[in-house]
Write a protein that holds these residues in place. Structure first.
Motif: not given
Length: 596
Positions: A306, A327, A308-309, A320-321, A324
């Motif tokens: 995970h 990150l 993305e967290h 974030q969305d 990409p």
């Protein structure tokens, strides 16, 4: 607990040992007790830090979270400095380096204050989010438990105290990660440096005891990954990861010591350190919350798939969305800045170590490397594998302990499925790092101060001898105006056949030996007319009072002399050092070190 109280508590053990148990069994029993005590200390610190962090973060609203996290470390560092100044006499001596020095140069005598000082200050620093790990303070506490147990129980032989010191350090690391083998290897590779094979048994027993205590009293573990296989076609990328983590390790070592020198401009417990360091650390955590505390929560996110967290709670999370690549940018900044945050935490007055920071930085480095490869489309490689391999490679490079890194990751991943990739990454990272940085992050500062803990054993033993105590001062000094007849009378009443020639102020002018004037002794017609100034010769070499004995022996060998004069910088004569005296003292030291 006062020293005499501890002695009274352990007196029955001393009496029981004298009546009922052999020396070997006694040491095994002590290794169990040291392991249990170190395990309890590790559980105490881990539990306290966890409960403290839950308490501090439990009542924070999400909008205020990032501000609170950036302020907490400043409070923690301030409290640590206050405790150090008013309760520890201003002396803390952080990290593994002082323990290595105690073991290598001070007979494994660790100050009693380390029994509690490391736990208290690490609790304050890490609980409030200081960007450092608790591994070093726990290991130091364990080493202090072992060393002081040996002192209280009158283990006068140096190697026994050294063994118990290693048992405590090994137990501390083993209890943190529930990794007994890694604990043993950490003690051998970083603290003990060399140890006879028979002493691995007490180390293993101590580590196993600490692991049992930790598992029984503390169910948590920093991170876990269960894996069963690895792709053969990823081998070239394991080699590249080893190179990548080696470069990263060199960067971490050099950055850490740069900041160490930066904060040395304010000696002692200067509040300017707290102000500057706290402000810098707070700013970094405000921008990158992943730098808060040890960072093991971030590592666990990577291991559970995970990533993305990672941006959750940061000021960049809203983007974030839409992007990409954000990150990877945040991961890159976090892995590069972790060593900066740790250096600031320690330099400003907090307490913690680079062990955990190396694991954190290595995990992000492994993820960054694997994600870039996967995004390139060349091949798909398992990112979680590269996370743990990055941890191992970076740890191997930073602390120069490849076996510790290999077995630590092997144990926390539930087996040896990644053993071959671990060997490839750790060995390549270690060898490349050592080429550019011959000394680990623990020993680099000691080396810069002239203490080479990796020197061979002969050098180590010679370094433990004090040259001033080897000085022979019973050589009769003569003046250049002394006549040959007077010199003959001196020969008759002296047990030496070498005589320094000194001026009125004590400055050495030369030497006169019995062999060099033997022919003149029988020419009694010149007893009153021949003077020492005509018979003396320059000394073959002169030694300074602070010259090390390795240099002295080298000079004795080069000149072929059996004794050389010792003089101050201004030429004032002090005495002679004899080769035979050095060798006799060295032999004594060797016997003492070899006693078991």
């Amino acid at each position: 607990m006062p020293h005499h109280a501890v002695h009274r508590l352990l007196r029955p053990l001393l009496m029981w040992r004298a009546r009922h148990v052999s020396e070997r069994m006694y040491m095994l029993l002590l290794s169990v007790l040291v392991g249990a005590a170190a395990g309890l200390a590790a559980v105490l610190l881990k539990t306290s830090v966890q409960r403290g962090q839950e308490l501090l973060q439990g009542g924070i609203s999400e909008p205020s979270r990032v501000f609170a996290l950036s302020l907490y470390p400043i409070i923690g560092i301030t409290l640590t400095v206050l405790v150090t100044k008013y309760f520890l006499g201003g002396q803390l001596n952080r990290g593994i380096g002082p323990i290595i020095y105690n073991t290598a140069r001070e007979g494994s005598v660790v100050p009693r204050s380390k029994l509690y000082s490391q736990l208290i200050t690490a609790f304050l620093t890490v609980t409030f989010g200081g960007s450092a790990g608790t591994e070093a303070p726990i290991s130091v506490t364990g080493a202090a438990i072992g060393s002081n147990s040996g002192r209280v129980l009158h283990l006068d032989r140096r190697r026994r105290r050294r063994l118990l010191t290693g048992c405590g350090a090994a137990a501390g690391v083993a209890a943190i990660f529930n990794s007994p083998i890694a604990g043993v290897l950490f003690a051998v590779e970083t603290i003990l440096l060399e140890l006879p094979a028979q002493y691995f048994i007490p180390l293993l027993i101590s580590s196993a005891t600490a692991t049992v205590i930790s598992k029984a009293l503390y169910a948590g573990q920093p991170f876990v990954l269960i894996t069963t296989s690895w792709p053969v076609n990823a081998v070239p990328f394991y080699v590249l990861l080893g190179l990548f983590t080696a470069v990263f390790s060199v960067y971490m070592i050099r950055t850490y010591h740069w900041f160490e020198k930066f904060f040395e401009r304010w000696p002692g417990l200067d509040w300017r350190k707290v102000l500057v360091g706290g402000t810098l650390l707070g700013g970094l955590i405000f921008l990158f919350p992943t730098l808060y505390g040890e960072g093991y929560n971030t590592v666990q996110l990577l291991l559970t798939g995970h990533p993305e967290h990672i941006t959750d709670g940061s000021i960049f999370s809203v983007y974030q969305d839409d992007n990409p690549w954000l990150l990877l940018v945040l991961v890159l900044f976090s892995l590069m800045l972790k060593v900066v945050a740790t250096s600031i935490t320690v330099g400003a007055g907090g307490n913690g170590g680079m062990f955990g920071s190396s694991l954190f930085g290595g995990a992000l480095a492994g993820f960054f490397f694997a994600r870039i490869i996967n995004l390139s489309g060349l091949i798909h490689i398992p990112e979680v594998h590269f996370v743990v391999l990055g941890m191992a490679g970076t740890l191997a490079g930073v602390i120069h302990a490849p076996l510790t890194a290999i077995f630590l990751i092997a144990e926390i991943t539930g087996g040896y499925a990644l053993f071959v990739p671990l060997m490839v990454v750790c060995s390549s990272s270690y060898l490349i790092t050592k080429y550019f940085e011959p000394y680990s992050i623990y020993t680099r500062k000691l080396t810069l101060k002239g203490v080479d803990v990796y020197a061979n054993r002969d050098r180590g033993l010679l370094a433990q001898l004090d040259p001033r105590k080897l000085l022979e001062t019973d050589f009769i000094a003569v003046r250049p105006s002394t006549t040959l007849g007077e010199l003959v009378e001196i020969f008759r009443h002296s047990s030496r056949d070498l005589f320094p020639v000194v001026a009125a102020g004590g400055r050495l002018l030369g030497v006169v030996s019995l062999d060099s004037v033997r022919d003149a002794l029988f020419d009694d017609a010149h007893y009153a007319t021949t003077h020492v100034r005509e018979l003396m010769k320059p000394a073959r070499g002169i030694i300074g009072p602070n010259d090390d004995l390795e240099h002295t022996l080298s000079l004795l060998d080069r000149t072929g002399a059996w004794a050389l004069p010792v003089c101050e910088e201004d030429g004032r004569y002090l005495g002679f050092i004899l080769k035979s005296t050095i060798l006799v003292r060295y032999r004594r030291q060797l016997i003492q070190e070899s006693e078991v």
